[in-house]
Design a protein around this motif. Structure first.
Motif, PDB file in Angstrom:
ATOM      1  N   MET A 143       0.708  -1.076   0.115  1.00 36.44           N
ATOM      2  CA  MET A 143      -0.039  -0.042  -0.019  1.00 36.44           C
ATOM      3  C   MET A 143       0.875   1.236   0.030  1.00 36.44           C
ATOM      4  N   ILE A 144       1.978   1.134   0.673  1.00 34.96           N
ATOM      5  CA  ILE A 144       2.926   2.304   0.788  1.00 34.96           C
ATOM      6  C   ILE A 144       4.231   1.812   0.269  1.00 34.96           C
ATOM      7  N   GLU A 145       4.774   2.664  -0.793  1.00 36.41           N
ATOM      8  CA  GLU A 145       6.139   2.116  -1.315  1.00 36.41           C
ATOM      9  C   GLU A 145       7.023   2.035  -0.318  1.00 36.41           C
ATOM     10  N   VAL A 146       8.088   0.944  -0.346  1.00 41.25           N
ATOM     11  CA  VAL A 146       9.097   0.859   0.495  1.00 41.25           C
ATOM     12  C   VAL A 146      10.289   1.509  -0.070  1.00 41.25           C
ATOM     13  N   ALA A 147      10.892   2.645   0.660  1.00 42.92           N
ATOM     14  CA  ALA A 147      11.848   3.483   0.331  1.00 42.92           C
ATOM     15  C   ALA A 147      13.253   2.722   0.515  1.00 42.92           C
ATOM     16  N   LYS A 148      14.320   3.189  -0.102  1.00 41.70           N
ATOM     17  CA  LYS A 148      15.644   2.427   0.037  1.00 41.70           C
ATOM     18  C   LYS A 148      15.896   2.528   1.404  1.00 41.70           C
ATOM     19  N   HIS A 149      16.310   3.989   1.896  1.00 44.50           N
ATOM     20  CA  HIS A 149      16.582   4.432   3.339  1.00 44.50           C
ATOM     21  C   HIS A 149      15.687   4.292   4.178  1.00 44.50           C
ATOM     22  N   ASP A 150      14.860   3.269   4.464  1.00 35.68           N
ATOM     23  CA  ASP A 150      14.136   3.765   5.661  1.00 35.68           C
ATOM     24  C   ASP A 150      14.475   3.542   6.969  1.00 35.68           C
ATOM     25  N   THR A 151      14.236   4.534   7.831  1.00 38.94           N
ATOM     26  CA  THR A 151      14.440   4.519   9.302  1.00 38.94           C
ATOM     27  C   THR A 151      13.715   3.554  10.048  1.00 38.94           C
TER      28      THR A 151
ATOM     29  N   ARG B 204       4.798   2.024   8.752  1.00 45.17           N
ATOM     30  CA  ARG B 204       4.054   1.101   7.935  1.00 45.17           C
ATOM     31  C   ARG B 204       3.516   0.042   8.457  1.00 45.17           C
ATOM     32  N   ASN B 205       3.922  -0.525   9.356  1.00 48.64           N
ATOM     33  CA  ASN B 205       3.299  -1.667  10.069  1.00 48.64           C
ATOM     34  C   ASN B 205       2.069  -1.124  10.922  1.00 48.64           C
ATOM     35  N   ILE B 206       2.066  -0.194  11.631  1.00 48.04           N
ATOM     36  CA  ILE B 206       0.924   0.132  12.330  1.00 48.04           C
ATOM     37  C   ILE B 206      -0.212   0.764  11.202  1.00 48.04           C
ATOM     38  N   ARG B 207       0.110   1.302  10.327  1.00 52.72           N
ATOM     39  CA  ARG B 207      -0.815   1.791   9.358  1.00 52.72           C
ATOM     40  C   ARG B 207      -1.483   0.524   8.730  1.00 52.72           C
ATOM     41  N   ASN B 208      -0.691  -0.375   8.290  1.00 59.60           N
ATOM     42  CA  ASN B 208      -1.341  -1.665   7.503  1.00 59.60           C
ATOM     43  C   ASN B 208      -2.104  -2.274   8.859  1.00 59.60           C
ATOM     44  N   ASP B 209      -1.856  -2.323  10.097  1.00 58.27           N
ATOM     45  CA  ASP B 209      -2.476  -2.868  11.033  1.00 58.27           C
ATOM     46  C   ASP B 209      -3.824  -2.233  11.073  1.00 58.27           C
ATOM     47  N   ILE B 210      -3.821  -0.950  11.110  1.00 53.75           N
ATOM     48  CA  ILE B 210      -5.099  -0.430  11.173  1.00 53.75           C
ATOM     49  C   ILE B 210      -5.883  -0.644   9.759  1.00 53.75           C
TER      50      ILE B 210
ATOM     51  N   SER C 298      -4.649   8.049  -0.587  1.00 53.65           N
ATOM     52  CA  SER C 298      -5.011   8.221   0.954  1.00 53.65           C
ATOM     53  C   SER C 298      -6.419   7.939   1.025  1.00 53.65           C
ATOM     54  N   VAL C 299      -7.362   8.123  -0.044  1.00 52.81           N
ATOM     55  CA  VAL C 299      -8.837   7.939   0.108  1.00 52.81           C
ATOM     56  C   VAL C 299      -8.928   6.394  -0.165  1.00 52.81           C
ATOM     57  N   PHE C 300      -8.238   5.865  -1.248  1.00 52.40           N
ATOM     58  CA  PHE C 300      -8.417   4.579  -1.216  1.00 52.40           C
ATOM     59  C   PHE C 300      -7.904   3.680  -0.179  1.00 52.40           C
ATOM     60  N   ASP C 301      -7.306   4.009   0.455  1.00 57.95           N
ATOM     61  CA  ASP C 301      -6.704   3.263   1.720  1.00 57.95           C
ATOM     62  C   ASP C 301      -7.653   3.216   2.762  1.00 57.95           C
ATOM     63  N   LYS C 302      -8.412   4.547   2.832  1.00 60.35           N
ATOM     64  CA  LYS C 302      -9.615   4.414   3.933  1.00 60.35           C
ATOM     65  C   LYS C 302     -10.851   3.359   3.429  1.00 60.35           C
ATOM     66  N   TYR C 303     -10.999   3.604   2.126  1.00 57.66           N
ATOM     67  CA  TYR C 303     -12.109   2.870   1.565  1.00 57.66           C
ATOM     68  C   TYR C 303     -11.728   1.347   2.015  1.00 57.66           C
TER      69      TYR C 303
ATOM     70  N   ASP D 280      -2.608  11.528   8.680  1.00 53.13           N
ATOM     71  CA  ASP D 280      -3.471  10.948   7.681  1.00 53.13           C
ATOM     72  C   ASP D 280      -4.803  10.487   7.893  1.00 53.13           C
ATOM     73  N   GLY D 281      -5.329  10.640   9.013  1.00 55.79           N
ATOM     74  CA  GLY D 281      -6.680  10.324   9.493  1.00 55.79           C
ATOM     75  C   GLY D 281      -7.071   9.070   9.830  1.00 55.79           C
ATOM     76  N   PHE D 282      -5.931   8.251  10.050  1.00 55.83           N
ATOM     77  CA  PHE D 282      -6.272   6.916  10.616  1.00 55.83           C
ATOM     78  C   PHE D 282      -6.301   6.872  12.003  1.00 55.83           C
ATOM     79  N   VAL D 283      -5.872   7.946  12.851  1.00 59.72           N
ATOM     80  CA  VAL D 283      -5.775   8.056  14.209  1.00 59.72           C
ATOM     81  C   VAL D 283      -6.338   9.353  14.520  1.00 59.72           C
ATOM     82  N   VAL D 284      -6.952   9.407  15.635  1.00 60.13           N
ATOM     83  CA  VAL D 284      -7.262  10.639  16.212  1.00 60.13           C
ATOM     84  C   VAL D 284      -6.668  10.907  17.407  1.00 60.13           C
ATOM     85  N   ALA D 285      -6.499  12.177  17.771  1.00 61.10           N
ATOM     86  CA  ALA D 285      -5.982  12.551  18.817  1.00 61.10           C
ATOM     87  C   ALA D 285      -6.518  13.836  19.694  1.00 61.10           C
ATOM     88  N   GLU D 286      -6.849  13.551  20.931  1.00 61.54           N
ATOM     89  CA  GLU D 286      -7.633  14.470  21.412  1.00 61.54           C
ATOM     90  C   GLU D 286      -6.907  14.889  22.509  1.00 61.54           C
TER      91      GLU D 286
END
Lengths: 224, 224
Positions: free
Chosen positions: B1-9, B16-22, B161-166, B59-65
């Motif tokens: 769903m998200i492109e994997v970059a070469k240099h990721d931290t 990515r893991n948390i996003r996918n888990d949601i 971003s909309v597709f992922d929410k769908y 991103d709209g996948f988490v809400v903070a209050e």
DNA sequence: ATAAATAATAATATAGGAAATTTATGAACT
DNA sequence: AGTTCATAAATTTCCTATATTATTATTTAT
């Protein structure tokens, strides 16, 4: 541009400040955002600053690369055209929904927002450039009022983020589009009160594309 | 769903893991995200975790209050309809652009993506539910390939971003829409090769709205 | 039982520092 | 002169520890 919440944290405040500084050009496109200097400038710790920059990255106002740190999102003519295209798409769609559903309260809100905008436009035309930010704010409020009856939170959200990107380009231009834009706002108001979405869409399209061309023609030197 | 970059931290990976888990429902809607437990689960420090949650909030996948912390974004039927409406708007628009400009490479990409999707759909219909995520991934790739020629980075980004929410809503439903969706994919492929954007738009609209109704009818119990 | 006061829990924010990586500097080489 | 390479400096990423502040739960008093 962003609603002020009741309970906001230091981070929220600094987030708004940095975001506005990008939109209003106080932080320049492609400018490197070094943590230590920025930390001082906004009076927050590195940790908090990084949280903010992460948010702005998702917002598209900042780009983060590998471990090279953050920088302000770059600008380009092609990007401006893409942003404008999206604004037209989203705002026209929202306009249609809003005009179909809008009640009297909605109309009143539109009239009120128009009034404020109109006064500030006159001041701008009289040469009072000090109200530039207030005027752009009123522009934002007016366009938001027009689509405020669309009934879709997501659409409003998405429109907001696109609008702010468009706004940023407007703020990077030196001159004021003035009378033409003001006349278009008037036409939008008339179309709204007549609930004529098709007419409004036509005006809006010209309004946005006119802004694009004006922006490209009068951009600050050194940008491409 | 998200492109994997070469240099990721470490942060990028956990993000990515948390996003996918949601998206894939392993983190449930409205679930409170307590920092300490989550920190352990994803093997990061609180600092890094907070950076991630801040990004996901934008991103709209988490809400903070306020200072009450974070939770997974809630779901609702009305929100699903809003998301679907936006997906139709953006994807149809992109489709039109893409069909008008798409060259032979683009066609080849569409055919390739369709082939993968088709194979996985057959496996799903044969009852191999283990490929569920792969199948949804192929669905994503196919739809992206269709609009890949639109020529607007911003549009692609926003669509993503909309597709992922769908997609998230789709993953929250228990059953597989199967043959009907597969037939629609086939129609989309045909329309693409004929560069018939109007036909594709009609199919896509039904495809998405069909997904919405299926999703609402077969949602996991306990959600509203 | 309701309201106020207190304690426990959890989130926000800061500081400081270790590890890793990028960027800058200068010497050696083609 | 321009390139390559090694080393040094600067910067980012990430962590732990800790203080502060807000929220939630519990107790006490009315």
């Amino acid at each position: 541009m962003i609603e002020v919440a009741k309970h906001d944290t230091i981070g929220d405040t600094a987030y708004r400040n940095i975001r506005n500084d990008i939109i209003f050009g106080r932080l320049k496109p492609s400018e490197r955002l070094r943590l230590e200097p920025l930390r001082r400038r906004y009076n927050v710790s590195v940790t908090t600053l990084r949280e903010i920059l992460n948010r702005l990255t998702s917002d598209g106002f900042v780009v983060a690369e590998g471990q090279k740190g953050f920088e302000v999102a770059p600008v380009s003519d092609s990007d401006l055209r893409e942003v404008a295209d999206l604004r037209i798409l989203l705002e026209c769609h929202a306009l249609e929904r809003s005009f179909a559903q809008g009640d009297l309260d909605w109309e009143a809100g539109v009239v009120a927002a128009y009034h404020k905008l109109h006064v500030l436009e006159k001041q701008m035309m009289a040469g009072e450039t000090s109200v530039r930010e207030n005027w752009k704010n009123a522009d934002w409020q007016f366009h938001r009022a027009l689509i405020g009856g669309c009934g879709s939170r997501r659409l409003m959200e998405l429109h907001g983020s696109v609008f702010d990107k468009y706004l940023r380009y407007q703020m990077l231009t030196l001159t004021f589009r003035g009378e033409k834009a003001a006349a278009e706002h008037r036409s939008l108001l008339d179309a709204a009160l007549a609930h004529d979405a098709a007419a409004a869409a036509r005006v809006l399209r010209d309004h946005i594309l006119g802004g694009v061309e004006h922006s490209i023609a009068n951009r600050e030197p050194g940008k491409k």
